[in-house]
Every structure is written in structure tokens, then in C-alpha cells.
Write a protein that holds these residues in place. Structure first.
Motif, PDB file in Angstrom:
ATOM      1  N   THR A  83      -7.724   1.348  12.277  1.00  0.00           N
ATOM      2  CA  THR A  83      -7.494  -0.070  12.577  1.00  0.00           C
ATOM      3  C   THR A  83      -8.158  -0.985  11.549  1.00  0.00           C
ATOM      4  O   THR A  83      -7.918  -2.178  11.545  1.00  0.00           O
ATOM      5  N   LEU A  84      -9.010  -0.417  10.691  1.00  0.00           N
ATOM      6  CA  LEU A  84      -9.710  -1.196   9.673  1.00  0.00           C
ATOM      7  C   LEU A  84      -9.631  -0.465   8.343  1.00  0.00           C
ATOM      8  O   LEU A  84      -9.749   0.768   8.291  1.00  0.00           O
ATOM      9  N   ASN A  85      -9.440  -1.223   7.275  1.00  0.00           N
ATOM     10  CA  ASN A  85      -9.506  -0.610   5.949  1.00  0.00           C
ATOM     11  C   ASN A  85     -10.359  -1.426   4.977  1.00  0.00           C
ATOM     12  O   ASN A  85     -10.467  -1.076   3.814  1.00  0.00           O
ATOM     13  N   GLN A  86     -10.959  -2.513   5.472  1.00  0.00           N
ATOM     14  CA  GLN A  86     -11.802  -3.349   4.625  1.00  0.00           C
ATOM     15  C   GLN A  86     -13.214  -3.407   5.194  1.00  0.00           C
ATOM     16  O   GLN A  86     -13.392  -3.652   6.391  1.00  0.00           O
ATOM     17  N   PHE A  87     -14.206  -3.217   4.309  1.00  0.00           N
ATOM     18  CA  PHE A  87     -15.603  -3.197   4.717  1.00  0.00           C
ATOM     19  C   PHE A  87     -16.433  -4.013   3.732  1.00  0.00           C
ATOM     20  O   PHE A  87     -16.249  -3.909   2.513  1.00  0.00           O
ATOM     21  N   ILE A  88     -17.318  -4.831   4.277  1.00  0.00           N
ATOM     22  CA  ILE A  88     -18.215  -5.635   3.452  1.00  0.00           C
ATOM     23  C   ILE A  88     -19.604  -4.999   3.526  1.00  0.00           C
ATOM     24  O   ILE A  88     -20.207  -4.939   4.601  1.00  0.00           O
ATOM     25  N   LEU A  89     -20.097  -4.516   2.406  1.00  0.00           N
ATOM     26  CA  LEU A  89     -21.432  -3.936   2.323  1.00  0.00           C
ATOM     27  C   LEU A  89     -22.384  -5.014   1.811  1.00  0.00           C
ATOM     28  O   LEU A  89     -22.176  -5.551   0.719  1.00  0.00           O
ATOM     29  N   LYS A 138      -4.200 -10.319   3.167  1.00  0.00           N
ATOM     30  CA  LYS A 138      -2.946  -9.575   3.349  1.00  0.00           C
ATOM     31  C   LYS A 138      -3.208  -8.079   3.367  1.00  0.00           C
ATOM     32  O   LYS A 138      -2.638  -7.345   4.189  1.00  0.00           O
ATOM     33  N   TRP A 139      -4.068  -7.596   2.466  1.00  0.00           N
ATOM     34  CA  TRP A 139      -4.381  -6.168   2.439  1.00  0.00           C
ATOM     35  C   TRP A 139      -5.019  -5.704   3.745  1.00  0.00           C
ATOM     36  O   TRP A 139      -4.849  -4.561   4.157  1.00  0.00           O
ATOM     37  N   ALA A 140      -5.764  -6.603   4.397  1.00  0.00           N
ATOM     38  CA  ALA A 140      -6.508  -6.203   5.598  1.00  0.00           C
ATOM     39  C   ALA A 140      -5.597  -5.829   6.762  1.00  0.00           C
ATOM     40  O   ALA A 140      -5.981  -5.019   7.609  1.00  0.00           O
ATOM     41  N   HIS A 141      -4.415  -6.438   6.840  1.00  0.00           N
ATOM     42  CA  HIS A 141      -3.537  -6.118   7.983  1.00  0.00           C
ATOM     43  C   HIS A 141      -2.141  -5.681   7.532  1.00  0.00           C
ATOM     44  O   HIS A 141      -1.190  -5.743   8.310  1.00  0.00           O
ATOM     45  N   ASP A 142      -2.018  -5.238   6.292  1.00  0.00           N
ATOM     46  CA  ASP A 142      -0.738  -4.732   5.805  1.00  0.00           C
ATOM     47  C   ASP A 142      -0.446  -3.372   6.444  1.00  0.00           C
ATOM     48  O   ASP A 142      -1.270  -2.451   6.338  1.00  0.00           O
ATOM     49  N   PRO A 143       0.677  -3.197   7.105  1.00  0.00           N
ATOM     50  CA  PRO A 143       0.977  -1.923   7.787  1.00  0.00           C
ATOM     51  C   PRO A 143       0.949  -0.711   6.854  1.00  0.00           C
ATOM     52  O   PRO A 143       0.457   0.359   7.241  1.00  0.00           O
ATOM     53  N   LEU A 144       1.468  -0.861   5.632  1.00  0.00           N
ATOM     54  CA  LEU A 144       1.467   0.249   4.693  1.00  0.00           C
ATOM     55  C   LEU A 144       0.045   0.698   4.362  1.00  0.00           C
ATOM     56  O   LEU A 144      -0.263   1.895   4.373  1.00  0.00           O
ATOM     57  N   LEU A 145      -0.829  -0.266   4.092  1.00  0.00           N
ATOM     58  CA  LEU A 145      -2.201   0.065   3.720  1.00  0.00           C
ATOM     59  C   LEU A 145      -2.973   0.638   4.909  1.00  0.00           C
ATOM     60  O   LEU A 145      -3.837   1.500   4.737  1.00  0.00           O
ATOM     61  N   LEU A 146      -2.684   0.170   6.114  1.00  0.00           N
ATOM     62  CA  LEU A 146      -3.367   0.689   7.296  1.00  0.00           C
ATOM     63  C   LEU A 146      -2.918   2.111   7.619  1.00  0.00           C
ATOM     64  O   LEU A 146      -3.725   2.940   8.059  1.00  0.00           O
ATOM     65  N   ARG A 147      -1.640   2.399   7.407  1.00  0.00           N
ATOM     66  CA  ARG A 147      -1.140   3.743   7.687  1.00  0.00           C
ATOM     67  C   ARG A 147      -1.618   4.744   6.646  1.00  0.00           C
ATOM     68  O   ARG A 147      -1.865   5.909   6.950  1.00  0.00           O
ATOM     69  N   ALA A 148      -1.716   4.293   5.397  1.00  0.00           N
ATOM     70  CA  ALA A 148      -2.074   5.193   4.300  1.00  0.00           C
ATOM     71  C   ALA A 148      -3.585   5.402   4.246  1.00  0.00           C
ATOM     72  O   ALA A 148      -4.358   4.767   4.971  1.00  0.00           O
ATOM     73  N   ASP A 149      -3.983   6.314   3.359  1.00  0.00           N
ATOM     74  CA  ASP A 149      -5.410   6.593   3.165  1.00  0.00           C
ATOM     75  C   ASP A 149      -5.938   5.623   2.110  1.00  0.00           C
ATOM     76  O   ASP A 149      -6.058   5.951   0.928  1.00  0.00           O
ATOM     77  N   PRO A 207     -11.155 -10.794  11.948  1.00  0.00           N
ATOM     78  CA  PRO A 207     -11.313  -9.573  12.762  1.00  0.00           C
ATOM     79  C   PRO A 207     -10.797  -8.323  12.064  1.00  0.00           C
ATOM     80  O   PRO A 207     -10.918  -7.226  12.605  1.00  0.00           O
ATOM     81  N   TYR A 208     -10.251  -8.482  10.869  1.00  0.00           N
ATOM     82  CA  TYR A 208      -9.633  -7.351  10.173  1.00  0.00           C
ATOM     83  C   TYR A 208     -10.571  -6.683   9.168  1.00  0.00           C
ATOM     84  O   TYR A 208     -10.137  -5.857   8.377  1.00  0.00           O
ATOM     85  N   ASN A 209     -11.847  -7.072   9.157  1.00  0.00           N
ATOM     86  CA  ASN A 209     -12.808  -6.369   8.311  1.00  0.00           C
ATOM     87  C   ASN A 209     -14.116  -6.184   9.069  1.00  0.00           C
ATOM     88  O   ASN A 209     -14.326  -6.803  10.119  1.00  0.00           O
ATOM     89  N   ALA A 210     -14.959  -5.319   8.551  1.00  0.00           N
ATOM     90  CA  ALA A 210     -16.227  -5.003   9.213  1.00  0.00           C
ATOM     91  C   ALA A 210     -17.378  -5.236   8.239  1.00  0.00           C
ATOM     92  O   ALA A 210     -17.278  -4.874   7.059  1.00  0.00           O
ATOM     93  N   GLU A 211     -18.453  -5.866   8.733  1.00  0.00           N
ATOM     94  CA  GLU A 211     -19.638  -6.087   7.906  1.00  0.00           C
ATOM     95  C   GLU A 211     -20.656  -4.995   8.201  1.00  0.00           C
ATOM     96  O   GLU A 211     -21.020  -4.783   9.364  1.00  0.00           O
TER      97      GLU A 211
END
Length: 619
Positions: A28-34, A167-178, A199-203
Motif C-alpha cells: 500500500t506504500l512505496n514512498q518513504f521519507i528517511l 503521482k508516483w505515490a499512488h500510481d497503480p503500476l508502481l504500487l503493483r510492481a516492485d 497519506p501515501y508516504n511514510a516518515e
């Protein structure tokens, strides 16, 4: 270690990396802020399964994202970089096709600005993800790509970069892929607020190492050096455990600096030199916005304020006994000017045996920098615990939830401080001291229970005993000697109240007056007298001119009386009365008020405070 790793391949990872993996596997998430301690080393295992410490970039590329087919790094300085030559060649092939389709010449020179870079990467990611490739993208120094700013101030480039990432955070292709995107920034508040609130990224905060982690690093580092353990033992009087215990707030890189200084430069390490090194390193890490309060004074040096001193001595004993659970979250120290509020808190630092720091001016004229500075400071304070924090002139320094006219900076600063002060995980570990002469100007949210829980009031001395005690302290401070029998009655028993600052000024003036009179009365140098053989020699000094070895300047009654009669202190009686009464009103314990204030009628006091505010033109 190998058995644990076999059961859980992520067991050796730091907690933030395990959390990243857990959230990523939810799909459900593919973006992370470190954010946080991102420029430090990261503990991991090498190819032999042995403990190792590597930079964050290396950890991401060769460990956390080691299973990806493509790992690409980007920052505004170096542009696009790949971890292996094959990935770079593959990207160049895709780039040639992009140039053909869009008529660009990026194959000759890659762009570095985010808008064009993200357009290239978006095209490349979609091509390779469609082929089943696994991709990780790391954007370093993310604050330069999506900086914190008001939406109206965004440039077209900033807007393009922000929209692409969203857009990358909730793009279906990017979420389905690795696919994983990791953004790296020291301070979360340096990034676009629209992005970090999505809500589409995690800190994920990379924290400073705990005591056992620091001890493990010391053992590892010494083991990596030739005869490291033996050489360190010879040069250091500080044991491993003591070193780990007394370096809270330092990262692995800073620990390495201390250890390398001992081993490579053969500089002995003592507890005193360790404290000095820690102070220098933390002040540098905080960009000079934190100042350590170092003093040899104790509460015994404070004149008067018996009630406040009694309470603070009890707090010091609780800290030394390891009972942070009984401590208040913070203190509000108030009272009129010249009552020694800052000095009292400073002497408490000498009493407790834990570091005390003072917040310097962390505000900046540049948008977003103030919040980033404060975030850095709060991160360090959490890592340094136990620590006491003094904020002088707190009514002006901390902002207000309802402040206007500064694009919301003051309200955001207020929110950050309020949240930090109410974090009960750090009760008795981060002790806040808010010092002010006008506690009524401070927002109620900071003064409530759960934040600045204990309110201490300091007042001018009113009895002869208190005034004598204060005068003796000021004599020691100024190096003046006066017999108490020679002190004018007006100073000890008069209707006028003298603050500690007033008494210090009086004694300094008296010392000046005595010195200048001595210069005026000094006799002219004696003429040289001829000796028996005709050579000139200096006349002998009279006995009364012998060198004075006394520790202080002796002041006689007449000199001190003349200074007291001549002394005209700044006159602001209404302001002093206002500051006194609001300090009385703020005190949270009747027993900590001097006797003369305990029986004040509260309603009458409130009316008088309102009247004084009108008289001085205050709000």
C-alpha cells in the motif's frame, strides 16, 4: 547471530529499516521519507556475517535494496547515479530512445534539475517495470527538491517535482510492481508540508544510537584496529561502559572521531576531556543553536528563595536516585527583573549531575529554516537524555498558537515545543525550564499541567536577614569586603527594596569610587637619591604602600554610605509590581510562596494586575 538471522533475515537491521520493510510488504506504500540521523553510519552484517558499520547510501544500495535489479540515486549536485555499470548502460539505451522520441539530447549531457530528471526517470521506470524489473530510487537532500514553502511561493520547477512524486505515490503500476522510492532529509520540517502530510508516504526517523549500541560500536571499532584494545586501555582512563554512558546524543561517526583521536594521535582520554569533546561535537551538530550551561555553582550559592531552593534540592535528589517518574515535565520560573531567575536555574545545573543546555536564537529570516532548526534541536535533546533545557525570555522565544504576521512560523514553533514538552516518555529525562518575567504573556498551553507543571516564583528580599544574605553573596561575587556593621541601614532596613542586580551595582560603584579616590590621593613618585658612589637609586617605599594581599577590596562605611545616597536605580515601580503580582498568580503551590504573599486576596490581585496593565499600556 547466524541463528537469529536464519529465523528472521531482517533481525540485524536497525528498527527503521525493519519498519520500512514491514510497510512495503503491505503493497500500500512505496514512498518513504528517511529523516533524523541520516548522515551517520548504519549497523549491518558484512558478507561473512560479521558486524559492520557503513554509510546510509551504501546500506541502502548493498543491503536493504540489494535484491533490486536497478538502484538509482539522485541529488541536485551529482544528478543521476547508478550503483552498477550494467544499470547505467541500460539507462543510456533507454535514454537514446527518449531523445529520439522527444527530440532532446540528454544522452550527451544529463540534466540535474528535478523537473527534467523526474521526467526521464518516470519514462525509464515505466519501461523497465513493464519488463518485470525491480527498482529502488533514492533521492538524497530531498529538501532541495521539494523544499518547505508556502504554495504561492513555489516555482514551476518545485511544483513539477512535487506533482511527480505525488503521482508516483499512488500510481497503480508502481504500487503493483516492485518499486520503492526513498527520500533522505535531516529535518522533516525542511520538506514540503503538502508532501509530508500525504497519506501515501511514510516518515521513518533514524535515531541516534542508544547506550548499548554505542558500547557495541566501541568494542567493534577497537577490535578493527591493530592492538586497538591494548592501546586504548593504555591511553584512556575512561572504560568502554563509561564512554558509552557519557556520549548520549552522539552518533557512530562522532564516536569514531573520539576513538581515532585517542588511537591515531595518541591523545589521552579522561572524563574531563571526554565531556569537552562531547560538548563541542553536540554544539556543532546543533549548528551552534545549543549552548551547554557549565558551572561550579550549586544552590548553596543562591541567596534567599528558600521555598524554591527546597523544592529544587528535592528534585535533584530524585534525579540522582534514578526516579524520573516523580519529576515534573517542566518548570516555569518567573518573577520581577533582578531576582536571579537565570542564576537559580544555572545553579541547579551544578546540583543535578546531568547536562544542561540553553536554547539560543533558533529563528531565521528564511522561510522554513526556523522549524528545521528547532526539529534538529529537539532530535538531539531526545538523544541526549537525561538533560535539562533552559529557555530564557520564554515569553518572546516560543511563539504562540494564534500568532499572526509571520506566515505561521510562530504557531508552528509553538506546536513543536508544546508537543516535545508533553511527551511523557521523557518525563524526568528532558526537564524544561521556561524563564520569564512576564508569565502572563505566555500561552496557557505551555503552562498547563503536563508541560510546565511546576511554577516557581522568585521575589525581592523583604526581611533584614534575606537582605544580609543577598548582600554577602554579592560581596563574594564582586570581590568587595564590607563589615556588616558598616552597611547603611537604608540598604538593609529601608522601605526601598534592592534587587540582587541593584546590590551588585552598588558594590561595584563603591569599589570604583574607592579605587578612583586612591588614584587621586596617590603621592608623586619619589625623586632618585644619589648613592654613596654617585649612582642614582630609587627611594624606599613607605610601609603603608606595601602590596595588599587581601582577596577583596575593602570598602569603608563612608564610601558605601555615599554610594547608597547617590544611587538612583532605573525607576519602573509599576512594571516591577506587575511582574511580582503575575508571578504570585502563576505559582502552583501556596507553600512555595513567601509568607507575605500567601494571604493575598486573589480577586483583588487580579483587579490590581488589570489596573497595572492599563497604567503601563500593556495588554
Amino acid at each position: 547471530m547466524p541463528d537469529t538471522t536464519a529465523a528472521d533475515p531482517l533481525a540485524h537491521y536497525p528498527s527503521w529499516a525493519r519498519e520500512l520493510a514491514r510497510r512495503y510488504f503491505t503493497k500500500t506504500l512505496n514512498q518513504f521519507i528517511l529523516h533524523g540521523n541520516v548522515r551517520d553510519l548504519v549497523p549491518t552484517l558484512d558478507e561473512r556475517g560479521q558486524r559492520a558499520y557503513v554509510p546510509l547510501r551504501e546500506f541502502l544500495a548493498e543491503d536493504l535494496f540489494a535484491g533490486r535489479d536497478v538502484v538509482v540515486f539522485y541529488d541536485r549536485s551529482d544528478g543521476i547515479h547508478f550503483e552498477d555499470p550494467e544499470s547505467r548502460k541500460d539507462f543510456n539505451r533507454a535514454l537514446s530512445g527518449y531523445d529520439t522520441i522527444f527530440g532532446t539530447e540528454y544522452a550527451k549531457k544529463l540534466p540535474k534539475d528535478p523537473a527534467r530528471v523526474f521526467a526521464l526517470l518516470d519514462n525509464y521506470f515505466r519501461l523497465r517495470l513493464a519488463d518485470g524489473k525491480r527498482i529502488a530510487c533514492v533521492v538524497d537532500y530531498a529538501e532541495t527538491v521539494i523544499p518547505m514553502s508556502e504554495a504561492a511561493s513555489y516555482s514551476s520547477e518545485d511544483r513539477a517535482a512535487l506533482v511527480t512524486l505525488q503521482k508516483w505515490a499512488h500510481d497503480p503500476l508502481l504500487l503493483r510492481a516492485d518499486f520503492t522510492l526513498a527520500l533522505i532529509a535531516e529535518n522533516l520540517n525542511d520538506l514540503s508540508r503538502a508532501f509530508i502530510q500525504s497519506p501515501y508516504n511514510a516518515e521513518l526517523e533514524i535515531t541516534f544510537p542508544e547506550m548499548d549500541e554505542r558500547q557495541g560500536f566501541v568494542a567493534w571499532f577497537l577490535g578493527q584496529q591493530r592492538d586497538g584494545r591494548a592501546r586504548f586501555k593504555k591511553l584512556s582512563s575512561v572504560e568502554d561502559l563509561t564512554l558509552a554512558q557519557n556520549t548520549a546524543g552522539l552518533g557512530y561517526v562522532q564516536l569514531r572521531t573520539i576513538l581515532a583521536d585517542v588511537l591515531e594521535n595518541e591523545r589521552p582520554l579522561t572524563f574531563e576531556s571526554l565531556s569537552e569533546k562531547k560538548k563541542e561535537l553536540i554544539e556543532a551538530e546543533a549548528y551552534g543553536l545549543l549552548e551547554f550551561v557549565e558551572t561550579d555553582y550549586t544552590l548553596d550559592m543562591v541567596a534567599g528563595h528558600a521555598e524554591a531552593k527546597q523544592h529544587l534540592r528535592g528534585a535533584a535528589e530524585a534525579i540522582k536516585a534514578g526516579r524520573p517518574d516523580v519529576m515534573p515535565m517542566g518548570y516555569l520560573v518567573s518573577g520581577p527583573v533582578g531576582t536571579g531567575k537565570t542564576f537559580l536555574v544555572t545553579t541547579f545545573a551544578g546540583e543535578i549531575g546531568i547536562p544542561m543546555v540553553k536554547l539560543k536564537n533558533f529563528r531565521s529570516q528564511w522561510q522554513g529554516v526556523t522549524e528545521g532548526n528547532l526539529e534538529k534541536i529537539l532530535t538531539l535533546l531526545r538523544a541526549m537524555n537525561p538533560v535539562a533545557v533552559m529557555i530564557d525570555e520564554a515569553d518572546a522565544a516560543l511563539g504562540d498558537r494564534n500568532a499572526q504576521g509571520d506566515s505561521g512560523v510562530s504557531s508552528r514553533v509553538f506546536g513543536q515545543i508544546a508537543q516535545a514538552m508533553s511527551d511523557t516518555r521523557f518525563r524526568g529525562k528532558i526537564i524544561w525550564f521556561l524563564v520569564t518575567a512576564r508569565p502572563d504573556l505566555m500561552p496557557v498551553d505551555l503552562k498547563r499541567q503536563g508541560r510546565a507543571e511546576e511554577h516557581l516564583g522568585l521575589f525581592y528580599p523583604s526581611t533584614r536577614e534575606d537582605r544580609e544574605e543577598l548582600l554577602r553573596v554579592m560581596m563574594r561575587k564582586t570581590g568587595v569586603e564590607v563589615d556588616m556593621s558598616d552597611v547603611p541601614d537604608a540598604l538593609l532596613d529601608g522601605e526601598r527594596t534592592y534587587s540582587g542586580a541593584d546590590m551588585e551595582a552598588l558594590l561595584t560603584r563603591a569599589k570604583f569610587r574607592a579605587a578612583t579616590h586612591a588614584f587621586d590621593e596617590e603621592p608623586a613618585p619619589a625623586e632618585a637619591a644619589p648613592s654613596g658612589d654617585g649612582v642614582a637609586t630609587e627611594a624606599p617605599a613607605p610601609p603603608e604602600a606595601a602590596e595588599d594581599h587581601s582577596d577583596g577590596a575593602r570598602i569603608d562605611r563612608e564610601t558605601l554610605q555615599a554610594v547608597v545616597d547617590d544611587f538612583v536605580p532605573p525607576s519602573y515601580p509599576l512594571q516591577v509590581e506587575l511582574q511580582t503580582l503575575v508571578a504570585v498568580m502563576e505559582c502552583t503551590s501556596r507553600s512555595m510562596l513567601p509568607e507575605r504573599f500567601r494571604s493575598l486576596d486573589r480577586e483583588a490581585t487580579v483587579r490590581r494586575v488589570g489596573e497595572l496593565k492599563r497604567l503601563v499600556g500593556d495588554r
